[in-house]
Design a protein around this motif. Structure first.
Motif, short mmCIF file in Angstrom:
data_model
loop_
_atom_site.label_atom_id
_atom_site.label_comp_id
_atom_site.label_asym_id
_atom_site.label_seq_id
_atom_site.Cartn_x
_atom_site.Cartn_y
_atom_site.Cartn_z
N ARG A 361 0.85 -1.20 0.00
CA ARG A 361 0.00 0.00 0.00
C ARG A 361 0.88 1.24 0.00
N SER A 362 0.41 2.28 -0.64
CA SER A 362 1.15 3.53 -0.71
C SER A 362 0.76 4.43 0.46
N THR A 375 6.02 2.96 -0.40
CA THR A 375 5.40 1.65 -0.21
C THR A 375 6.33 0.78 0.63
N VAL A 527 -4.07 -5.66 -2.20
CA VAL A 527 -3.29 -4.43 -2.38
C VAL A 527 -2.23 -4.64 -3.46
N GLU A 528 -1.51 -5.75 -3.38
CA GLU A 528 -0.46 -6.03 -4.37
C GLU A 528 -1.06 -6.26 -5.75
N ILE A 530 -3.71 -4.85 -7.10
CA ILE A 530 -4.03 -3.56 -7.72
C ILE A 530 -2.76 -2.76 -8.02
N ARG A 531 -1.75 -2.88 -7.17
CA ARG A 531 -0.50 -2.16 -7.45
C ARG A 531 0.10 -2.63 -8.77
N SER A 553 -11.25 -4.02 -6.83
CA SER A 553 -10.39 -2.98 -6.21
C SER A 553 -11.09 -2.34 -5.02
N GLU A 558 -5.69 2.18 -2.79
CA GLU A 558 -5.05 1.63 -3.98
C GLU A 558 -5.60 2.27 -5.25
N LEU A 561 -3.83 5.40 -5.45
CA LEU A 561 -2.45 5.17 -5.87
C LEU A 561 -2.34 5.16 -7.39
#
Length: 646
Positions: A361-362, A375, A527-528, A530-531, A553, A558, A561
């Motif tokens: 997550r950012s 992150t 989270v990962e 969507i990143r 999502s 995210e 982000l």
């Protein structure tokens, strides 16, 4: 009573002048006293607040009305044969007085003939460990209290480890409540022996032990006759003589983080900030980071006039001999010994939020005057403060302490925390709630951050878009499973294709067959997921494509982000708003049925949250609009404002 006719006017004048001179001398001496910041820490009921109250009382820092209130409050709560409960001087919150505990960090000021002090009383309860970290972050010294009747407890270890981790150089181990064990030297010696063994385990090389009684005043402001076997200094004597951080920092290379560009008129341009290390004089060569440009100091400007020299701890405005680009967040440094610049680091993180860390997550990262996006990778390990064991961990919970790698969205100026707190200490801030969720210390930059650089290319994103005669877009469909995201996105792409547009559809299920095949459905994996999709979508937009994404999502952070990765107006968030009951009725894939039966964990809408968009560009209510109607509106939104001929 003295009658005025018996006093000579010249005598009155001379007396007043002497008094004024004495006051000026006192104020001048007081102004130039060094300042020591320290904290009291340890377990619950070890006597931290009582000790500070005693220091305030003995240093005559209590007004008469405060003393009267204190005596009245002491009678209400009852004391151990004492007229005053000194802890009440510090425990200012009503909840603290009612429960007899410290909750928040309380800062108090007092002074002696030799030095000024700011002391922070930190909570002993484990749930308030984050408050202890806050108080310790600016401290030169820590007084770790141990109840003589209890010995070393879990919080003694935790606070000692944190004080050492945060870089406090001076530790006082004060065995308190010696009056309750009859000032027994054997009890004291056993506790100090136990603490010495523990200190070696966590890397504490030296500390100052002393037996005290905060309530009775033994060895606080003066040596006590009750402990003739103790040969060390009283607490106040020790506090008056330890080296403060600011003094030590003056011997280091120049460092000044720019807080503000001071431009009151066209004839003046200076850079304001607090010097965190070294000294500076007019004519000294300096380097501005991260640009690396060099110049010389022209003037050192303050409110009271120009200075011939400024040292660590002073806030000043520097003017330079050359016109150099310099702004808030930049660092003015010694030309031959600058700090480092990097974007990937190994860190120690103290997690301070009720919600666990979500790797990938950012978060906002504030380090000195720099403010960047960062992150956190899954922790390498978490530290068990009871035995210093390194435990495997995928995340960090409240008060968890772990070592993890952090990447920032752009290079930052830093130094290892052990060398410079200002350029090595940071906090993480949740982008949605703006809550501070963690504090951390940078150890070193990763080698790959120094070896990987951006490669310039001749065909940029504008050229790709011009070739395709369209403006890049990332159209982000979000909503519950079964809401109709994929159906609508597919229809939108068909219409774009018919219009001769270049597009690509990234679908949630499809990417899990390849790119994200290794990810599950926990919050961390989501989270990962969507990143990665965000990074792919950005690359496709750089190629000039219209990228359509259909993913649940579920988290705003995210989605935000991905939005932040793209230029303004290129990210279009479309909330496919379908009530849970309607989505569950459709249940084409049978997923809701499995989730209700407990066969499918972490399913959004059932046992995992979905955070509804707050500022989506479009909202599609599928109970009032068909997929075909929605697709037509969306295509018009995507291409309707373009300057290119459709």
């Amino acid at each position: 009573m003295v009658h005025s006719e018996n006093i000579d006017a010249d005598t009155i004048y001379e007396t007043d002048a002497l008094i004024a001179e004495d006051i000026d001398t006192y104020l001048e001496a007081h102004q130039h006293k060094t300042m020591l910041r320290f904290i009291t820490c340890g377990s619950v009921d070890d006597g931290k607040s009582t000790l500070i109250g005693r220091l305030l009382y003995d240093s005559k820092m209590i007004f008469e009305d405060q003393l009267a209130t204190l005596e009245a409050d002491s009678k209400k709560v009852g004391t151990q044969g004492q007229e005053i409960d000194f802890a009440l001087l510090v425990d200012g919150l009503a909840a603290e007085r009612e429960q007899g505990i410290t909750i928040d960090v309380a800062y108090r000021f007092f002074a002696t003939e030799k030095r000024k002090f700011i002391v922070a009383d930190t909570p002993g309860h484990e749930q308030y460990t984050r408050n202890m970290v806050t108080g310790a972050s600016t401290a030169d010294l820590a007084v770790i209290l141990i109840d003589a009747r209890q010995g070393i407890l879990t919080q003694t270890r935790r606070h000692s480890y944190l004080a050492h981790l945060i870089g406090i150089k001076h530790l006082v181990v004060a065995v308190n409540k010696m009056d309750l064990v009859g000032y027994d030297q054997a009890v004291y010696d056993d506790i100090i022996a136990d603490y010495t063994a523990f200190a070696k385990e966590i890397g504490i090389e030296a500390f100052t032990p002393m037996p005290i009684s905060g309530l009775a005043g033994d060895n606080i402001t003066s040596k006590s006759d009750n402990t003739p076997w103790y040969k060390g200094p009283a607490l106040v004597e020790h506090l008056e003589n330890v080296e403060v951080m600011v003094t030590a920092n003056q011997a280091r290379p120049l460092r000044m983080a720019v807080q503000w560009v001071n431009r009151p008129n066209l004839d003046f341009r200076g850079f304001s900030g607090q010097i965190s290390g070294g000294t500076v004089k007019p004519g000294d060569p300096v380097r501005i980071l991260p640009s690396g440009k060099t110049s010389t100091v022209k003037r050192i400007v303050t409110f009271d006039g120009d200075l011939d020299e400024a040292v660590a701890g002073q806030s000043v405005t520097l003017t330079l001999a050359d016109e150099i680009d310099c702004s808030r967040g930049d660092v003015v440094a010694a030309v031959d010994a600058p700090p480092q610049v990097a974007d990937q680091f190994e860190t120690t993180i103290v997690w301070m939020d009720e919600s666990e860390l979500l790797p990938g997550r950012s978060y906002w990262m504030k380090i000195g005057t720099q403010f960047v996006s960062a992150t956190v990778q899954p922790p390498k390990y978490q530290v068990n403060v009871n035995n210093m064991e390194q435990l495997a961990a995928k995340t960090l919970d409240l008060n968890g302490i772990g070592v993890a790698e952090i990447a920032t969205d752009r290079p930052i100026i830093f130094e290892p925390y052990a060398d410079n707190r200002d350029l090595g200490g940071f906090i993480l801030i949740d982008k949605i709630s703006n809550a501070t969720v963690a504090a951390g210390m940078l150890h070193f930059c990763l080698r790959r951050s120094q070896n990987v650089h951006w490669q310039d290319v001749d065909i940029d994103r504008a050229a790709h878009a011009l070739q395709k005669r369209q403006e890049p877009r990332v159209v982000w469909f979000t909503g519950l499973s079964g809401s109709g995201k994929s159906t609508i996105a597919n229809m939108v792409e068909k219409r774009l294709y018919a219009l001769g547009k270049h597009s690509f559809l990234l679908d949630g299920d499809n990417v899990r067959h390849g790119l994200n095949k290794d990810l599950g459905f926990t919050d961390v994996d989501r989270v990962e997921n969507i990143r990665r999709i965000g990074e792919v979508a950005k690359l496709m937009a750089d190629a000039g494509l219209i990228v359509l994404t259909a993913f649940i999502s579920p988290f705003r952070a995210e989605r935000q982000l991905v939005r932040s990765m793209l230029p303004n107006d290129e990210f279009i968030e479309i909330f496919v708003d379908t009530p849970l009951s309607v989505a569950e009725e459709r249940d084409v894939k049978g997923l809701y049925k499995k989730a209700r039966a407990g066969e499918l964990k972490n399913f959004t809408g059932i046992d995992s949250d979905y955070e509804i968009p707050e500022n989506a560009e479009m909202r599609i209510d599928t109970t009032k609009m068909s997929p075909e109607e929605a697709a037509e509106i969306i295509v018009d939104k995507i291409v309707g404002s373009w300057s290119y001929t459709i």
